[in-house]
Design an enzyme around this catalytic site. Sequence first.
Site, PDB file in Angstrom:
ATOM      1  N   GLU A  44       4.081  25.459 -22.914  1.00  0.00           N
ATOM      2  CA  GLU A  44       4.370  24.013 -22.927  1.00  0.00           C
ATOM      3  C   GLU A  44       4.220  23.435 -24.334  1.00  0.00           C
ATOM      4  O   GLU A  44       3.581  22.406 -24.528  1.00  0.00           O
ATOM      5  CB  GLU A  44       3.494  23.265 -21.930  1.00  0.00           C
ATOM      6  N   ASN A  46      -2.159  27.135 -22.563  1.00  0.00           N
ATOM      7  CA  ASN A  46      -1.160  26.110 -22.259  1.00  0.00           C
ATOM      8  C   ASN A  46      -1.639  24.821 -22.905  1.00  0.00           C
ATOM      9  O   ASN A  46      -2.616  24.207 -22.454  1.00  0.00           O
ATOM     10  CB  ASN A  46      -1.005  25.929 -20.745  1.00  0.00           C
ATOM     11  N   ASP A  96      -4.053  30.645 -15.010  1.00  0.00           N
ATOM     12  CA  ASP A  96      -3.747  31.317 -16.280  1.00  0.00           C
ATOM     13  C   ASP A  96      -4.318  32.728 -16.196  1.00  0.00           C
ATOM     14  O   ASP A  96      -5.518  32.912 -15.998  1.00  0.00           O
ATOM     15  CB  ASP A  96      -4.356  30.553 -17.453  1.00  0.00           C
ATOM     16  N   HIS A 121      -5.389  22.594 -19.347  1.00  0.00           N
ATOM     17  CA  HIS A 121      -5.731  24.014 -19.268  1.00  0.00           C
ATOM     18  C   HIS A 121      -6.765  24.342 -20.339  1.00  0.00           C
ATOM     19  O   HIS A 121      -6.957  23.585 -21.307  1.00  0.00           O
ATOM     20  CB  HIS A 121      -4.506  24.882 -19.532  1.00  0.00           C
TER      21      HIS A 121
END
Length: 261
Positions: free
Chosen positions: A34, A7, A222, A252
């Site tokens: 994202e 991400n 995740d 992340h």
Amino acid sequence: MKIASFNINGIKARIAALSDWLAAAAPDLAVLQEIKSVDENFPAAHFEDMGYNVATHGQKGFNGVAILSKLPLEDVTRGLPGDDADEQARYIEATVVGDRAVRVAGLYLPNGNPAPGPKYDYKLDWMERLRLRAAELLATEMPVVMLGDFNIIPQPRDAAEPGEWVRDALFLPESRAAFRRIAAQGWTDALRDADPYGHRGPFTFWDFQGGAWRRDNGIRIDHLMLSPQAADIVNSSGVDREVRAGEKPSDHVPVWVDLAA
């Protein structure tokens, strides 16, 4: 075949960090979440110059997922089945062929906050649609890796401070139960399977606020979920934690699994 998820929290802001990680980690395939970009503005040529084939499912300013693959991508599909009215770009699938074919499902599951409310209802509805699609993927009896930002903290051990999350959509009982219903179909959690003994973490997300990274106040959201056929050919899996300490990091870090494929 090294398959990773990251991400990136905005392709415009993180292109340098992403490129550095790709060069250092050299995944054969990476799914991104994202990207926060429409398809035509995604810097595909940049990653093609790095040796990657590119498939995107973008959205202006929000969400957006992508696949970068050193191997050709086949049968690319975009959007999670089950709701033709859903305009949020959160799901992409493709088949990649090395020594054998592997189906990859990259996802960015809704956050769901504030809960209760319509955003939480959407999260749970989306997870039910994912459960149905996951069952279809298992029925193919091919190696499948379903990975991405699930926005789910599965167990207390997956948070440094579980008490801070008890009212959050990521950790509510209904969210965790929906995740378990998917896992119970026969999926293996690659990171948890690598450390089944109850150790805390590994974490994959640290908030930018409150010194979370400095205090290691992280969570694991995740995930790498493997079909039985993929679980049978795992060499190793891991978290590239050091990426969080780099320049202009995402909140992340990448997670990855290496398959004999």
